[in-house]
Enzyme design. Structure first.
Site, PDB file in Angstrom:
ATOM      1  N   HIS A 283       0.826  -1.213   0.000  1.00  0.00           N
ATOM      2  CA  HIS A 283       0.000   0.000   0.000  1.00  0.00           C
ATOM      3  C   HIS A 283       0.856   1.258   0.000  1.00  0.00           C
ATOM      4  CE1 HIS A 283      -3.975  -2.020   1.336  1.00  0.00           C
ATOM      5  NE2 HIS A 283      -4.001  -1.710   0.061  1.00  0.00           N
TER       6      HIS A 283
ATOM      7  N   ARG B  12     -20.376   8.697 -16.268  1.00  0.00           N
ATOM      8  CA  ARG B  12     -20.868   7.332 -16.187  1.00  0.00           C
ATOM      9  C   ARG B  12     -21.824   7.203 -15.000  1.00  0.00           C
ATOM     10  NH1 ARG B  12     -15.247   7.246 -16.486  1.00  0.00           N
ATOM     11  NH2 ARG B  12     -14.360   6.483 -18.456  1.00  0.00           N
TER      12      ARG B  12
ATOM     13  N   ARG C 281     -24.286   9.998 -19.571  1.00  0.00           N
ATOM     14  CA  ARG C 281     -24.721   8.749 -20.206  1.00  0.00           C
ATOM     15  C   ARG C 281     -25.765   8.085 -19.322  1.00  0.00           C
ATOM     16  NH1 ARG C 281     -20.184   4.353 -21.296  1.00  0.00           N
ATOM     17  NH2 ARG C 281     -20.358   4.059 -19.042  1.00  0.00           N
TER      18      ARG C 281
ATOM     19  N   GLU D   6     -21.335   2.984 -30.494  1.00  0.00           N
ATOM     20  CA  GLU D   6     -20.425   1.932 -30.032  1.00  0.00           C
ATOM     21  C   GLU D   6     -20.788   0.560 -30.582  1.00  0.00           C
ATOM     22  OE1 GLU D   6     -20.621   1.717 -25.756  1.00  0.00           O
ATOM     23  OE2 GLU D   6     -22.728   2.297 -25.754  1.00  0.00           O
TER      24      GLU D   6
ATOM     25  N   ASN E 289     -13.935   2.281 -26.978  1.00  0.00           N
ATOM     26  CA  ASN E 289     -13.591   1.054 -26.249  1.00  0.00           C
ATOM     27  C   ASN E 289     -14.455  -0.119 -26.706  1.00  0.00           C
ATOM     28  OD1 ASN E 289     -12.014   2.902 -24.933  1.00  0.00           O
ATOM     29  ND2 ASN E 289     -13.065   2.747 -22.980  1.00  0.00           N
ATOM     30  N   ASP E 290     -15.781   0.053 -26.640  1.00  0.00           N
ATOM     31  CA  ASP E 290     -16.676  -1.020 -27.069  1.00  0.00           C
ATOM     32  C   ASP E 290     -16.748  -1.119 -28.587  1.00  0.00           C
ATOM     33  OD1 ASP E 290     -17.458  -2.321 -24.760  1.00  0.00           O
ATOM     34  OD2 ASP E 290     -19.092  -0.934 -24.338  1.00  0.00           O
TER      35      ASP E 290
ATOM     36  N   ARG F 224     -12.313  -7.190 -25.263  1.00  0.00           N
ATOM     37  CA  ARG F 224     -11.240  -6.310 -24.803  1.00  0.00           C
ATOM     38  C   ARG F 224     -10.690  -6.710 -23.442  1.00  0.00           C
ATOM     39  NH1 ARG F 224     -13.509  -1.440 -21.989  1.00  0.00           N
ATOM     40  NH2 ARG F 224     -15.779  -1.561 -21.968  1.00  0.00           N
TER      41      ARG F 224
ATOM     42  N   CYS G  47     -15.585   9.795 -26.739  1.00  0.00           N
ATOM     43  CA  CYS G  47     -15.373   9.673 -25.298  1.00  0.00           C
ATOM     44  C   CYS G  47     -14.628   8.396 -24.926  1.00  0.00           C
ATOM     45  CB  CYS G  47     -16.706   9.735 -24.552  1.00  0.00           C
ATOM     46  SG  CYS G  47     -17.874   8.436 -25.015  1.00  0.00           S
TER      47      CYS G  47
END
Length: 658
Positions: free
Chosen positions: A306, A413, A449, A547, A570-571, A581, A618
């Site tokens: 940590h 998000r 979103r 997407e 990403n998607d 992914r 995005c």
């Protein structure tokens, strides 16, 4: 009742996810066990759970017995199948932002690292990258010495009570830190994990057994914590091995409370000093003035401890695991450290000192140069403004985005808001969150979103069907339209928030034009209801997140129904390339720069241009300097990314306009 599953929690049930899991298990009356490879542990003990060493992709079984056993199984299985579990409340910017006063600290690329070992350097574990030169600040607290006496039978109960009070004192101190605004999100999660170790039954029962055997409380704590730490040391997992340090740290804090003592404070560390210690507890470091620490060199610890995590999240170069060599730095006047190669030099001079300062100054110049773009408004050569916005998941990330110069929010998000709670968030709670977001960035736009939840990341309050492939299943806008009892409160909350700023709303996983039409009809119903209830509301633009390949192919038609597009690379990349992914074996296919993906982006941009609507991005690719020029050429006018990438992206766009 029993049910088995495959663990999808990112990196498994290490400290923070284990803490969250235990907290969830304790919310049920039923007895709960988790079983892995035939070995069972109480799901209500963080220590026992971590010692079980549950890793990502392990198969485990949840066994419950009690009045609410069904609910317990469903909730705990849902947690284990969610890759974001344990991360949500600890969310922090992916990359730390160096403070303005850091003139002798840097985070250079690997290419800038010393080509070979420095002559005379002391070597340890490279735990946090960067270079630093500063005055040595030795921190070597006294070793705790127990009384080592045998208790009489009459002293046992009072000693047990004294131990219980010491634990309460330690927890109260940690709770006070958690309640303050001095900890970052990442540090907050670490302190919460330490607090739970202090209260864990495994430690308490071990100490109690030692006291009942006649040991004084301090000796009992040392013995019990050492035994548990040794168990962590046997686990075949570097991260869990490092939890031994946490147990020792918590044990030390309890001993100090028993003795009425406090550790030497780090409050007086000078600006830019290099902290030299044999061992530092995560609790001590988390509440230290981290912005003043130039670097850390420690005898104990490793890259997964940590201490290392805190150092990395705050951009502090660190070398751990020095062992006995740390003694050679105890009396140093000045120390130079190379966090890339894990090397420390006592009292550097001549060429070595010059080389360190050269690297530090070069990185500092680059950071300072980028700061000039914080308040810049980047434009294309034709004068068109390119909005550089931030991707956020919680209100805690607003400050980092504003400090970086974000021109609004390109992706908020909302699923993280839903996943934080044991129950679905109310309309009022959502309205408060979205309103705070809108106010913080006004007059810039914030694109929210709508709930993007599916069977791959379940939440309490929504029962998802068993699906062979949840990534292609009942998720995003598909689920929302089927559940107006969930969707309408969110839309109403967004309408209410629109009174306070420039709110835009986008729909995830759109594959059919009817999905946006049905949503628009639902929005109108919400407006009618709010008006009838005399609740103030505004209006928002309704857009589509591109997407899915279907959305790309019908983009010209979607553009006629939408106020804007935002490309989620990403998607989009994984769907176009048919490559998961999250699967490392096909990682090479998950590249936005692949010709197929770039063609899909250009098709989307063309459809948006021809319809006269804004087209943004995005996904993570929006912050890539190597791709930004191509995205601008395609006609994108908004790029949204992590706050850490904003200033560099602004510079990139402005360089294109020259």
């Amino acid at each position: 009742m029993e049910r088995s599953t495959i663990v999808r929690v990112h990196e498994g049930l290490h400290a923070r996810p284990a803490t969250r899991f235990v907290k969830l298990a304790k919310s049920f009356e039923s007895e709960v066990e988790i079983i892995k490879s035939g070995k069972a542990a109480s799901a209500k003990s963080a220590v026992k759970l971590m010692l079980l060493a549950v890793k990502e992709n392990d198969e485990v079984t949840i066994r419950t017995s009690g009045a609410d056993e069904i609910e317990a199984v469903e909730a705990l299985i849902g947690y284990l199948e969610n890759p974001l579990s344990g991360m949500v409340e600890d969310a922090a910017p992916a990359e730390p932002q160096p403070s303005a006063g850091d003139t002798l600290r840097d985070e250079p690329s690997k290419a800038q690292a010393f080509a070979e070992d420095i002559a005379g350097a002391l070597k340890g574990v490279a735990a946090s990258e960067g270079y630093a030169v500063g005055a040595a600040f030795p921190h070597f607290p006294a070793v705790i010495k127990p009384e080592s006496r045998t208790l009489s039978p009459a002293e046992i109960e009072p000693e047990l009570q004294r131990f219980a009070e010491a634990v309460e004192t330690v927890q109260a101190r940690m709770n006070a830190s958690l309640a303050s605004d001095t900890l970052s999100g990442n540090d907050r999660g670490i302190v919460a994990a330490l607090r739970d170790i202090a209260a864990d039954d495994e430690l308490r029962d071990g100490v109690a057994a030692e006291i009942r055997g006649g040991s004084d409380a301090v000796s009992a704590v040392i013995a019990a914590s050492s035994r548990i730490a040794a168990e962590f040391g046997k686990v075949d997992d570097p991260y869990l091995n490092a939890r031994a340090d946490d147990v020792h740290s918590v044990g030390r804090q309890i001993c100090l409370a028993l003795l009425g003592q406090s550790d030497a404070s780090l409050e007086d560390i000078p600006d830019g000093a290099i902290l030299i210690a044999d061992d530092i507890g995560a609790w001590d470091l988390a509440r230290a003035p981290l912005k003043r620490i130039g670097g850390i060199v420690c005898g104990q610890g490793g890259a997964t401890s940590h201490i290392a995590i805190i150092a990395r999240s705050h951009g502090i170069p660190a070398i751990l695991g020095m062992g006995a060599r740390i003694e050679q730095l105890r009396d140093a006047r000045e120390v130079a450290i190379d966090g890339h190669r894990g090397q420390a030099v006592a009292n550097p001079e001549g060429k070595v000192l010059a080389d360190f300062r050269s690297r530090i100054e070069e990185a500092a110049r680059e950071r300072e140069a980028l700061k000039a773009f914080r308040d810049s408004t980047p434009r294309r050569a034709d004068g068109t403004i390119i909005e550089i916005a931030a991707n956020l998941g919680s209100l805690e990330e607003i400050e980092a985005a504003l400090d970086a110069g974000a021109m609004g929010v390109g992706l908020f998000r909302t699923e993280l808001l839903f996943m934080r709670h044991m129950h679905l968030p109310s309309e009022d709670m959502q309205a408060e969150t979205y309103s705070a977001l809108a106010k913080a960035f006004a007059p810039y736009p914030v694109i929210v979103r709508t709930l993007d939840i599916g069977g791959d990341k379940p939440i309490s309050g929504i029962e998802f069907p068993e699906e062979e492939n949840p990534f292609l299943g009942w998720r995003g806008i598909r689920m929302c339209l089927d559940r107006p009892d969930i969707f309408k409160p969110q839309l109403r909350a967004l309408l209410r928030a629109a009174v306070h700023g420039n709110v835009k709303v986008m729909l995830p996983m759109v594959a059919d034009i009817e999905e946006i039409r049905r949503t628009r009809a639902l929005v109108e119903t919400c407006k009618t209801e709010l008006a009838a209830e005399n609740i103030a509301f505004g209006d928002f633009q309704l857009g589509v997140m591109i997407e899915t390949p279907a959305a790309v192919l019908v983009a010209p038609m979607l553009a006629k129904e939408s106020a804007f597009f935002s490309i989620g690379t990403n998607d989009l990349t994984q769907y176009i390339m048919a490559a998961d992914r999250l699967n490392p074996t096909v990682a090479r296919l998950n590249d936005v720069s692949n010709a197929a993906v770039m063609m899909a982006i250009e098709m989307t941009a063309r459809a948006g241009r021809e319809a006269g609507i804004m087209v943004g991005m995005c996904g993570e690719a929006a912050g890539r300097p190597d791709l930004i020029p191509e995205f601008i050429r395609m006609g994108l006018t908004e790029l949204s990314m992590s706050p850490a990438s904003i200033q560099r992206a602004k510079k990139c766009v402005m360089d294109l306009g020259k």
